[in-house]
Every structure is written in C-alpha cells, then in structure tokens.
Design a protein around this motif. Structure first.
Motif, short mmCIF file in Angstrom:
data_model
loop_
_atom_site.label_atom_id
_atom_site.label_comp_id
_atom_site.label_asym_id
_atom_site.label_seq_id
_atom_site.Cartn_x
_atom_site.Cartn_y
_atom_site.Cartn_z
N PRO A 18 5.82 28.79 -10.20
CA PRO A 18 4.44 28.30 -10.08
C PRO A 18 4.16 27.53 -8.80
O PRO A 18 3.02 27.49 -8.33
N ALA A 19 5.20 26.95 -8.22
CA ALA A 19 5.01 26.17 -7.00
C ALA A 19 4.71 27.06 -5.79
O ALA A 19 4.21 26.57 -4.78
N ASN A 44 10.15 26.31 -14.52
CA ASN A 44 9.87 24.89 -14.50
C ASN A 44 10.07 24.30 -13.10
O ASN A 44 10.92 23.44 -12.87
N TRP A 46 7.41 22.70 -10.53
CA TRP A 46 6.01 22.34 -10.33
C TRP A 46 5.81 21.45 -9.12
O TRP A 46 4.85 20.69 -9.04
N VAL A 49 2.39 20.86 -7.38
CA VAL A 49 1.32 21.44 -8.19
C VAL A 49 0.58 20.29 -8.89
O VAL A 49 1.17 19.59 -9.72
N ASP A 51 -2.28 20.38 -10.90
CA ASP A 51 -2.80 20.64 -12.25
C ASP A 51 -1.98 21.76 -12.89
O ASP A 51 -2.31 22.94 -12.77
N ARG A 52 -0.91 21.40 -13.55
CA ARG A 52 0.00 22.39 -14.13
C ARG A 52 -0.70 23.21 -15.21
O ARG A 52 -0.54 24.43 -15.28
N VAL A 72 6.19 29.11 -21.03
CA VAL A 72 6.56 28.06 -20.10
C VAL A 72 8.06 27.83 -20.22
O VAL A 72 8.67 28.15 -21.24
N ASN A 75 9.30 22.84 -20.22
CA ASN A 75 8.27 21.81 -20.30
C ASN A 75 7.35 22.05 -21.49
O ASN A 75 6.23 22.54 -21.36
N LEU A 78 3.42 21.33 -22.01
CA LEU A 78 2.38 22.25 -21.55
C LEU A 78 1.83 23.10 -22.69
O LEU A 78 0.71 23.61 -22.61
#
Length: 215
Positions: A18-19, A44, A46, A49, A51-52, A72, A75, A78
């Motif tokens: 996601p990063a 995992n 982030w 980031v 707004d995860r 996910v 984490n 979330l």
C-alpha cells in the motif's frame, strides 16, 4: 458497510504494497482483476500513508464488481474501519477468536507457513480458510521467508482440504513444477505488478492452474 461474505478459492492471489500504490499500479490491479484474481491482500507496510482506511476502501471498491475478496495483513484494526473481507497473519495469533468476536461479521482468515507444519496445524485447529507457503523459489520480495520444499506443501495437502497457496518467485515457467504438490493457487507480487501486461500474466497463471484441475 457491505456485509456480503466472499469465500477464497484457488487461483491468483495478488499481494499489494500500500505504501507504493499509485495510479500506474492501480491500473495494473484493474487489469489483473479483469483476468481473474482469487483475492487481494494489502501488505502491512503503511509508511507515509496518511489514511490507511481510505486506501483499503478504495481497493475494496475496485475489487467489488469482480467479487474478489480483499484482506489486510496483520493490522486487524483496519477491519473495524473498512469493508475488508478478512485478514492474513504472518504468525499464529492467540487473539484470533477475540478478533472474530470484535469484528462481528464473517471473516476470511489465512496464515503464512514454512517448512514447519505447526502453522498448518494452527490453521486447521482455528478453522482458517487458507494457508500460504513462502517462499517456494528465491524472491526479492519474499526475502524474509525460508525456502519451502515441495514435499512440505504436499504434506499439508494430506493434512487438510483447505485452500493452499504458494508464494515467492513464482513465474509461468516454474509454476508447473509445483502442481504435483496439490496446491490450489499462487500468491504473487512482482510477477503481476512489474509486468508490462498484467492481464496476460494473470490469464497465463490461471490457465496453468486450471490445467492442473483438468489433469
């Protein structure tokens, strides 16, 4: 929030960082979805980031028309903020029953496994939905995993009929060597996200895996 429950099946399981997601990478995700994915996991990582939950929700919305579950990694908080369909653990969690109770909706659960079959046994005892072996081949994105022997995957298949994925350095060229183990699918990152044509790569993986079922 959408409470519709999806199940995870064999096929191509795409892991996203996601990063590093940007418009170009999201376009690749859409192309892979067009060719058929089994699931998407948000790793995992982030870093930077802000707004995860928004990122998770965006991917959930992207996958929804294809009925592809989004998970996910580690984490679990979330899950309380988003419509994510489940969670993937890197190690056994003694809090799994508490997490399930806190979320209050059906969840897809899975765990990474190595050559030690303890995590497989944990998954069986906790009635998890799938396991994923890492790493079956040398891989830059799976350098924290031990090198798993095909015999280990075959042993897990003898222990359970749950969905089994393999991860780490998998390509269309080396995937056929893994099919005799009885796996159901593969978890990949770079094979799709660094491909010039993610749709074609995803289709090729699915064709190889489908051929296993025919045989």
């Amino acid at each position: 929030m959408n409470k519709e429950f999806k199940k995870i099946k064999g096929g191509v399981y795409l892991v996203l960082d996601p990063a590093s997601l940007d418009d170009g990478k999201l376009k690749k995700v859409r192309q892979a979805l067009d060719s058929g994915l089994a699931a998407i996991q948000l790793w995992n990582n982030w870093m930077d980031v802000k707004d995860r939950a928004a990122v998770v929700q965006y991917v959930v919305k992207l996958a929804k028309p294809f009925q592809v579950p989004v998970l996910v990694n580690e984490n679990w908080e979330l899950l309380t903020e988003t419509d994510a369909d489940g969670i993937h653990f890197d190690q056994p969690s003694q809090n799994l029953s508490l997490i399930r109770g806190a979320i209050g909706r059906p969840l897809i659960t899975g765990i990474t496994c190595g050559n030690n079959l303890d995590n497989v046994q944990f998954a069986i005892e906790q009635k998890m939905d799938y396991i994923s072996f890492c790493s079956v081949f040398p891989s830059g994105s799976a350098n924290s995993c031990e090198w798993v022997q095909p015999a280990t995957i075959a042993a897990a298949r003898a222990m359970s009929d749950m969905t089994i994925f393999a991860a780490g350095g998998i390509t269309a060229q080396n995937l056929p060597a893994l099919l005799p183990t009885g796996l159901d699918g593969i978890a990949v990152i770079n094979s799709i996200m660094k491909a010039e044509d993610p749709s074609a790569v995803t289709s090729q993986f699915n064709q190889i895996l489908q051929q296993q079922k025919i045989n």
